[in-house]
Design a protein around this motif. Structure first.
Motif, PDB file in Angstrom:
ATOM      1  N   LEU A  20      43.957 -19.487  61.919  1.00 17.16           N
ATOM      2  CA  LEU A  20      42.722 -19.085  61.233  1.00 17.16           C
ATOM      3  C   LEU A  20      42.940 -19.002  59.721  1.00 17.16           C
ATOM      4  O   LEU A  20      42.067 -19.408  58.945  1.00 17.16           O
ATOM      5  CB  LEU A  20      42.213 -17.751  61.765  1.00 17.16           C
ATOM      6  CG  LEU A  20      41.547 -17.808  63.130  1.00 17.16           C
ATOM      7  CD1 LEU A  20      41.253 -16.393  63.620  1.00 17.16           C
ATOM      8  CD2 LEU A  20      40.267 -18.612  63.071  1.00 17.16           C
ATOM      9  N   ASN A  21      44.090 -18.484  59.307  1.00 14.80           N
ATOM     10  CA  ASN A  21      44.376 -18.401  57.875  1.00 14.80           C
ATOM     11  C   ASN A  21      44.435 -19.782  57.245  1.00 14.80           C
ATOM     12  O   ASN A  21      43.900 -20.000  56.153  1.00 14.80           O
ATOM     13  CB  ASN A  21      45.680 -17.645  57.619  1.00 14.80           C
ATOM     14  CG  ASN A  21      45.520 -16.158  57.800  1.00 14.80           C
ATOM     15  OD1 ASN A  21      44.435 -15.620  57.633  1.00 14.80           O
ATOM     16  ND2 ASN A  21      46.598 -15.480  58.140  1.00 14.80           N
ATOM     17  N   SER A  22      45.070 -20.738  57.920  1.00 12.21           N
ATOM     18  CA  SER A  22      45.127 -22.094  57.356  1.00 12.21           C
ATOM     19  C   SER A  22      43.745 -22.732  57.363  1.00 12.21           C
ATOM     20  O   SER A  22      43.380 -23.450  56.426  1.00 12.21           O
ATOM     21  CB  SER A  22      46.136 -22.960  58.110  1.00 12.21           C
ATOM     22  OG  SER A  22      45.644 -23.343  59.367  1.00 12.21           O
ATOM     23  N   THR A  23      42.937 -22.442  58.402  1.00  9.97           N
ATOM     24  CA  THR A  23      41.568 -22.968  58.449  1.00  9.97           C
ATOM     25  C   THR A  23      40.738 -22.396  57.313  1.00  9.97           C
ATOM     26  O   THR A  23      39.975 -23.118  56.656  1.00  9.97           O
ATOM     27  CB  THR A  23      40.916 -22.643  59.808  1.00  9.97           C
ATOM     28  OG1 THR A  23      41.711 -23.209  60.843  1.00  9.97           O
ATOM     29  CG2 THR A  23      39.505 -23.199  59.889  1.00  9.97           C
ATOM     30  N   VAL A  24      40.888 -21.095  57.058  1.00  3.85           N
ATOM     31  CA  VAL A  24      40.156 -20.464  55.957  1.00  3.85           C
ATOM     32  C   VAL A  24      40.572 -21.097  54.632  1.00  3.85           C
ATOM     33  O   VAL A  24      39.723 -21.372  53.770  1.00  3.85           O
ATOM     34  CB  VAL A  24      40.393 -18.934  55.956  1.00  3.85           C
ATOM     35  CG1 VAL A  24      39.945 -18.297  54.655  1.00  3.85           C
ATOM     36  CG2 VAL A  24      39.675 -18.292  57.119  1.00  3.85           C
ATOM     37  N   SER A  25      41.849 -21.365  54.468  1.00  2.00           N
ATOM     38  CA  SER A  25      42.330 -22.004  53.242  1.00  2.00           C
ATOM     39  C   SER A  25      41.715 -23.393  53.077  1.00  2.00           C
ATOM     40  O   SER A  25      41.264 -23.753  51.982  1.00  2.00           O
ATOM     41  CB  SER A  25      43.855 -22.103  53.288  1.00  2.00           C
ATOM     42  OG  SER A  25      44.334 -22.817  52.184  1.00  2.00           O
ATOM     43  N   LEU A  26      41.676 -24.160  54.167  1.00  2.00           N
ATOM     44  CA  LEU A  26      41.065 -25.497  54.091  1.00  2.00           C
ATOM     45  C   LEU A  26      39.563 -25.415  53.801  1.00  2.00           C
ATOM     46  O   LEU A  26      39.020 -26.228  53.047  1.00  2.00           O
ATOM     47  CB  LEU A  26      41.303 -26.259  55.403  1.00  2.00           C
ATOM     48  CG  LEU A  26      42.747 -26.691  55.671  1.00  2.00           C
ATOM     49  CD1 LEU A  26      42.866 -27.261  57.081  1.00  2.00           C
ATOM     50  CD2 LEU A  26      43.205 -27.700  54.638  1.00  2.00           C
ATOM     51  N   ASP A  50      39.059 -24.692  50.153  1.00  2.00           N
ATOM     52  CA  ASP A  50      39.289 -25.920  49.384  1.00  2.00           C
ATOM     53  C   ASP A  50      38.084 -26.850  49.485  1.00  2.00           C
ATOM     54  O   ASP A  50      37.628 -27.405  48.477  1.00  2.00           O
ATOM     55  CB  ASP A  50      40.550 -26.622  49.894  1.00  2.00           C
ATOM     56  CG  ASP A  50      40.922 -27.831  49.062  1.00  2.00           C
ATOM     57  OD1 ASP A  50      40.852 -27.739  47.823  1.00  2.00           O
ATOM     58  OD2 ASP A  50      41.288 -28.865  49.670  1.00  2.00           O
ATOM     59  N   ALA A  51      37.540 -27.004  50.692  1.00  2.00           N
ATOM     60  CA  ALA A  51      36.365 -27.863  50.876  1.00  2.00           C
ATOM     61  C   ALA A  51      35.170 -27.295  50.121  1.00  2.00           C
ATOM     62  O   ALA A  51      34.402 -28.056  49.496  1.00  2.00           O
ATOM     63  CB  ALA A  51      36.032 -27.985  52.365  1.00  2.00           C
ATOM     64  N   ARG A  52      35.013 -25.989  50.124  1.00  2.00           N
ATOM     65  CA  ARG A  52      33.891 -25.375  49.400  1.00  2.00           C
ATOM     66  C   ARG A  52      34.022 -25.614  47.905  1.00  2.00           C
ATOM     67  O   ARG A  52      33.034 -25.900  47.223  1.00  2.00           O
ATOM     68  CB  ARG A  52      33.830 -23.875  49.695  1.00  2.00           C
ATOM     69  CG  ARG A  52      32.653 -23.239  49.025  1.00  2.00           C
ATOM     70  CD  ARG A  52      32.469 -21.833  49.445  1.00  2.00           C
ATOM     71  NE  ARG A  52      31.279 -21.315  48.791  1.00  2.00           N
ATOM     72  CZ  ARG A  52      30.701 -20.201  49.092  1.00  2.00           C
ATOM     73  NH1 ARG A  52      31.188 -19.470  50.071  1.00  2.00           N
ATOM     74  NH2 ARG A  52      29.647 -19.791  48.459  1.00  2.00           N
ATOM     75  N   ARG A  97      35.416 -28.105  46.535  1.00  2.00           N
ATOM     76  CA  ARG A  97      35.074 -29.520  46.296  1.00  2.00           C
ATOM     77  C   ARG A  97      33.561 -29.714  46.329  1.00  2.00           C
ATOM     78  O   ARG A  97      33.011 -30.448  45.504  1.00  2.00           O
ATOM     79  CB  ARG A  97      35.759 -30.404  47.334  1.00  2.00           C
ATOM     80  CG  ARG A  97      37.242 -30.479  47.100  1.00  2.00           C
ATOM     81  CD  ARG A  97      37.919 -31.363  48.091  1.00  2.00           C
ATOM     82  NE  ARG A  97      39.361 -31.331  47.879  1.00  2.00           N
ATOM     83  CZ  ARG A  97      40.216 -32.040  48.551  1.00  2.00           C
ATOM     84  NH1 ARG A  97      39.780 -32.855  49.500  1.00  2.00           N
ATOM     85  NH2 ARG A  97      41.489 -31.952  48.301  1.00  2.00           N
ATOM     86  N   PHE A  98      32.886 -29.076  47.282  1.00  2.00           N
ATOM     87  CA  PHE A  98      31.430 -29.185  47.319  1.00  2.00           C
ATOM     88  C   PHE A  98      30.800 -28.559  46.084  1.00  2.00           C
ATOM     89  O   PHE A  98      29.813 -29.074  45.554  1.00  2.00           O
ATOM     90  CB  PHE A  98      30.857 -28.545  48.588  1.00  2.00           C
ATOM     91  CG  PHE A  98      30.970 -29.415  49.799  1.00  2.00           C
ATOM     92  CD1 PHE A  98      30.370 -30.663  49.839  1.00  2.00           C
ATOM     93  CD2 PHE A  98      31.679 -28.990  50.906  1.00  2.00           C
ATOM     94  CE1 PHE A  98      30.459 -31.471  50.957  1.00  2.00           C
ATOM     95  CE2 PHE A  98      31.781 -29.801  52.025  1.00  2.00           C
ATOM     96  CZ  PHE A  98      31.181 -31.046  52.055  1.00  2.00           C
ATOM     97  N   ASP A  99      31.362 -27.441  45.625  1.00  2.00           N
ATOM     98  CA  ASP A  99      30.862 -26.823  44.398  1.00  2.00           C
ATOM     99  C   ASP A  99      31.038 -27.774  43.213  1.00  2.00           C
ATOM    100  O   ASP A  99      30.171 -27.864  42.348  1.00  2.00           O
ATOM    101  CB  ASP A  99      31.577 -25.493  44.128  1.00  2.00           C
ATOM    102  CG  ASP A  99      31.151 -24.394  45.084  1.00  2.00           C
ATOM    103  OD1 ASP A  99      30.090 -24.556  45.752  1.00  2.00           O
ATOM    104  OD2 ASP A  99      31.862 -23.378  45.179  1.00  2.00           O
ATOM    105  N   THR A 100      32.164 -28.494  43.216  1.00  2.00           N
ATOM    106  CA  THR A 100      32.394 -29.471  42.146  1.00  2.00           C
ATOM    107  C   THR A 100      31.346 -30.577  42.214  1.00  2.00           C
ATOM    108  O   THR A 100      30.810 -31.012  41.192  1.00  2.00           O
ATOM    109  CB  THR A 100      33.813 -30.072  42.266  1.00  2.00           C
ATOM    110  OG1 THR A 100      34.758 -29.011  42.209  1.00  2.00           O
ATOM    111  CG2 THR A 100      34.094 -31.070  41.177  1.00  2.00           C
ATOM    112  N   VAL A 101      31.040 -31.024  43.434  1.00  2.00           N
ATOM    113  CA  VAL A 101      30.016 -32.059  43.605  1.00  2.00           C
ATOM    114  C   VAL A 101      28.669 -31.529  43.134  1.00  2.00           C
ATOM    115  O   VAL A 101      27.912 -32.233  42.463  1.00  2.00           O
ATOM    116  CB  VAL A 101      29.957 -32.534  45.079  1.00  2.00           C
ATOM    117  CG1 VAL A 101      28.730 -33.401  45.331  1.00  2.00           C
ATOM    118  CG2 VAL A 101      31.221 -33.301  45.423  1.00  2.00           C
ATOM    119  N   ARG A 102      28.350 -30.283  43.438  1.00  2.00           N
ATOM    120  CA  ARG A 102      27.080 -29.703  42.984  1.00  2.00           C
ATOM    121  C   ARG A 102      27.017 -29.632  41.470  1.00  2.00           C
ATOM    122  O   ARG A 102      25.964 -29.855  40.874  1.00  2.00           O
ATOM    123  CB  ARG A 102      26.898 -28.295  43.558  1.00  2.00           C
ATOM    124  CG  ARG A 102      26.472 -28.300  44.984  1.00  2.00           C
ATOM    125  CD  ARG A 102      26.097 -26.908  45.439  1.00  2.00           C
ATOM    126  NE  ARG A 102      26.025 -26.865  46.885  1.00  2.00           N
ATOM    127  CZ  ARG A 102      26.380 -25.850  47.628  1.00  2.00           C
ATOM    128  NH1 ARG A 102      26.824 -24.750  47.075  1.00  2.00           N
ATOM    129  NH2 ARG A 102      26.293 -25.914  48.934  1.00  2.00           N
TER     130      ARG A 102
END
Length: 162
Positions: A96-102, A105-107, A109-114
């Motif tokens: 779960l900790n590694s999933t939260v980290s990923l 990171d994805a969020r 990247r999406f914020d960067t796209v926004r």
């Protein structure tokens, strides 16, 4: 009881005096032997009672020990799956900790796209306008008829500029 009979026999064989003296001696010998028999019998009875108490205590303690052994096995049967479940939960927590980290990171990247979305929209609109202008020019007879696709890209200028 055999000791009492022996004492009586021993008292009968004592001395050969007169009848009353013999009776007195016999009674004294029986009383002396009876006291010894009584003391010995008391010791034997005390030892028998002690042995009986030791035996019953041993039986009780054996039953208690068996109960403790059963309880220990039951506790072990409960803690073994709990230990396995704990190990699985620890592994799941790590996952779960590694999933939260990923996901973070994805969020990002999406914020960067926004953040870049307005610029991307301007690029798309500009590209559509240029494609439409090139299509109009081709329809009116002007423009590049050789099929050079790079002509459209050349209108944007160097990379990064409009």
């Amino acid at each position: 009881m055999a000791t009492v009979a022996t004492a009586t026999t021993a008292a009968s064989s004592i001395g050969g005096g007169s009848g009353s003296q013999q009776r007195t001696s016999s009674a004294a010998a029986i009383n002396t032997n009876t006291m010894m028999v009584t003391e010995s019998q008391l010791r034997i009875d005390a030892l028998s009672q002690s042995l009986h108490r030791i035996s019953s205590t041993t039986t009780d303690l054996t039953a208690i020990t068996d109960g403790l052994t059963r309880r220990a096995r039951h506790l072990d049967s409960l803690t073994s799956p709990a230990s396995e479940a704990s190990a699985m939960l620890t592994q799941s927590a790590g996952n779960l900790n590694s999933t939260v980290s990923l996901m973070k990171d994805a969020r990002e990247r999406f914020d960067t796209v926004r953040d870049c979305e307005p610029a991307i929209r301007r690029l798309i609109v500009g590209a559509r306008d240029d494609i439409a202008a090139a299509a109009e020019a081709a329809a009116s007879g002007g423009g590049d008829k050789g099929g050079n696709d790079n002509a459209t890209l050349a209108t944007f200028g160097p990379a990064g500029g409009t």
